[in-house]
Write a protein that holds these residues in place. Structure first.
Motif, mmCIF file in Angstrom:
data_model
loop_
_atom_site.group_PDB
_atom_site.id
_atom_site.type_symbol
_atom_site.label_atom_id
_atom_site.label_comp_id
_atom_site.label_asym_id
_atom_site.label_seq_id
_atom_site.Cartn_x
_atom_site.Cartn_y
_atom_site.Cartn_z
ATOM 1 N N PRO A 11 -104.691 -39.924 -25.016
ATOM 2 C CA PRO A 11 -104.127 -39.950 -26.426
ATOM 3 C C PRO A 11 -103.411 -41.413 -26.427
ATOM 4 N N ASN A 12 -103.549 -42.296 -25.491
ATOM 5 C CA ASN A 12 -103.062 -43.750 -25.638
ATOM 6 C C ASN A 12 -103.913 -44.596 -26.809
ATOM 7 N N ALA A 39 -90.889 -43.366 -36.358
ATOM 8 C CA ALA A 39 -91.970 -43.058 -36.097
ATOM 9 C C ALA A 39 -92.453 -42.528 -34.688
ATOM 10 N N VAL A 40 -93.161 -41.431 -34.742
ATOM 11 C CA VAL A 40 -93.558 -40.798 -33.485
ATOM 12 C C VAL A 40 -95.034 -40.567 -33.293
ATOM 13 N N HIS A 41 -95.803 -41.020 -32.369
ATOM 14 C CA HIS A 41 -97.042 -40.661 -31.965
ATOM 15 C C HIS A 41 -97.352 -39.311 -31.564
ATOM 16 N N THR A 42 -98.428 -38.930 -31.557
ATOM 17 C CA THR A 42 -98.765 -37.592 -31.080
ATOM 18 C C THR A 42 -100.051 -37.488 -30.257
ATOM 19 N N LYS A 43 -100.017 -36.249 -29.336
ATOM 20 C CA LYS A 43 -101.126 -36.141 -28.652
ATOM 21 C C LYS A 43 -102.490 -35.374 -29.086
ATOM 22 N N ASP A 44 -102.065 -34.405 -30.024
ATOM 23 C CA ASP A 44 -103.031 -33.834 -30.816
ATOM 24 C C ASP A 44 -102.637 -33.339 -32.088
ATOM 25 N N ASN A 45 -103.526 -32.420 -32.699
ATOM 26 C CA ASN A 45 -103.039 -31.789 -34.022
ATOM 27 C C ASN A 45 -101.741 -31.026 -33.761
ATOM 28 N N MET A 46 -101.804 -30.143 -32.854
ATOM 29 C CA MET A 46 -100.691 -29.131 -32.526
ATOM 30 C C MET A 46 -99.278 -30.049 -32.368
ATOM 31 N N ASP A 47 -99.529 -30.981 -31.501
ATOM 32 C CA ASP A 47 -98.108 -31.828 -31.170
ATOM 33 C C ASP A 47 -97.865 -32.534 -32.647
ATOM 34 N N GLY A 48 -98.782 -32.844 -33.527
ATOM 35 C CA GLY A 48 -98.304 -33.326 -34.870
ATOM 36 C C GLY A 48 -97.439 -32.521 -35.533
#
Length: 390
Positions: free
Chosen positions: A207-208, A250-259
């Protein structure tokens, strides 16, 4: 009174070929419709209730008799079918010339300069699937330390490296070097860091990932909001797409559900302004990999969270759900597809069951947000606020 807009982009969830799709070889593309047919139907009750199936030209989704939202399909007016073009157009940018692409790989002068500036050799330098090229060149990369450079049908310079071979900080620095190099006729839309882990035969991208986009050619609605003192809360890769321009946090996310989780955290806060979210798994994990089964499940999984989003919304909130382009996983090839995108809007301040038909220009969304917050008009587009507000 509208005090906050929640703007969610379902990355690549298109809904049918645009009139000029033949120029891109995408005449048969219809991401939602074709996925629905391939999986035997989609179960999307929450977006159906908002009006997803009522949109003109929509296939594979059931219409809802008394939809509670406003709905339309949008035609992209800029040249291209990539993430940057789509998001920039939403913000008010009309790109008349497409970003450069490299079907035969990058010119030797580009690669030679990149090797000289980074101190690492390059392997690959061709269009490729991001997972296939790891299977092909990952072992050589680990043995030699040479980095994998590749592109696609889109305007991207992608750099893949194993996290145990190239530390993330070095990978990101190489991306910054490439971004500074790639200008003028070689000004690609995005330089993308593609870190991965694992052993030979079992490489997995992490996810990086980070995107290093061009700076928009002029101010967008995000700049207008920030300059007016409003919050612009970016979730996922929004910050990267706009190079941080117009973003206050801003926040970055690991996947859709984290988003979705991160979006809900912002919704539950008292911060007014814009929450701008990109959910990338549809594109990155499923569209480009032709995984229509996972794509369908992903749509249903997101739909199951829509009810949660609606429940948490304040009376002064409105919700926009849309997409930036297509990436039909059922057609030949693994690239983006030139498609209409769906648009849904909902909120206590908005009318119900309003069909806005087909609108030309994603920038109408940005212009509408500008009017909501009493900003100066963005450079392109027409607001549709009067059509949907009570």
């Amino acid at each position: 009174m509208i005090e906050r807009v929640i703007w969610i982009v379902l990355d690549s969830v298109g809904m049918g070929a645009l009139p000029d799709a033949n120029k891109y070889g995408d005449e048969m593309s219809n991401t939602i419709g074709n996925v629905s047919e391939a999986v035997g139907g989609l179960n999307l009750p929450n977006m159906e209730k908002l009006g997803l199936g009522n949109i003109d030209g929509m296939k594979g989704v059931k219409p809802y008799e008394n939809a509670i939202g406003c709905y339309a399909r949008f035609q992209e007016m800029s040249n291209g079918k990539d993430t940057t073009t789509g998001h920039w157009e939403m913000g008010g940018v009309h790109l008349k010339q497409a970003f450069p692409t490299y079907p035969n790989g990058f010119p030797s002068e580009i690669i030679n300069e990149f090797e000289s500036l980074t101190g690492r050799g390059v392997i690959g330098n061709k269009p490729a699937s991001g997972t296939a090229i790891l299977d092909e060149l990952g072992e050589e990369h680990i043995k030699t330390g040479k980095i994998i450079v590749y592109t696609s049908a889109d305007s991207v310079f992608q750099i893949a490296a194993h996290e145990d071979v190239v530390p993330l900080e070095e990978l990101y620095k190489m991306c910054e070097i490439a971004r500074a190099m790639l200008k003028d006729e070689h000004a690609v839309a995005r330089v993308i860091a593609r870190p991965f882990i694992g052993d030979v035969g079992n490489f997995v991208r992490t996810p990086n990932r980070r995107d290093f986009s061009l700076i928009p050619p002029h101010d967008t609605v995000l700049d207008g909001l920030k300059n007016s003192g409003s919050n612009v809360m970016a979730v996922g890769k929004i910050e990267d797409i706009f190079c941080g321009r117009g973003v206050t946090e801003a926040v970055h996310t690991k996947d859709n559900m984290d988003g979705v989780d991160k979006t809900l955290e912002y919704i539950r806060s008292d911060k007014k302004g814009l929450i701008f979210t990109n959910l990338v798994d549809f594109d990155m994990k499923w569209g480009h990999r032709n995984d229509f089964k996972a794509y369908g499940k992903g749509l249903e999984e997101f739909d199951s969270r829509v009810a949660e989003i609606l429940k948490e919304m304040k009376d002064s909130d409105i919700l926009f759900i849309t997409a930036d382009h297509g990436c039909d996983p059922t057609v030949p090839g693994t690239d983006h597809t030139r498609e209409y995108v769906p648009f849904l809007a909902y909120g206590k301040a908005l009318k119900e069951n309003v069909n806005m038909g087909t609108r030309k220009g994603f920038y109408d969304m940005g212009q509408t947000i500008a009017e909501i917050f009493n900003l100066e008009k963005v450079k392109n587009g027409e607001s549709f606020l009067k059509e949907i507000v009570k």
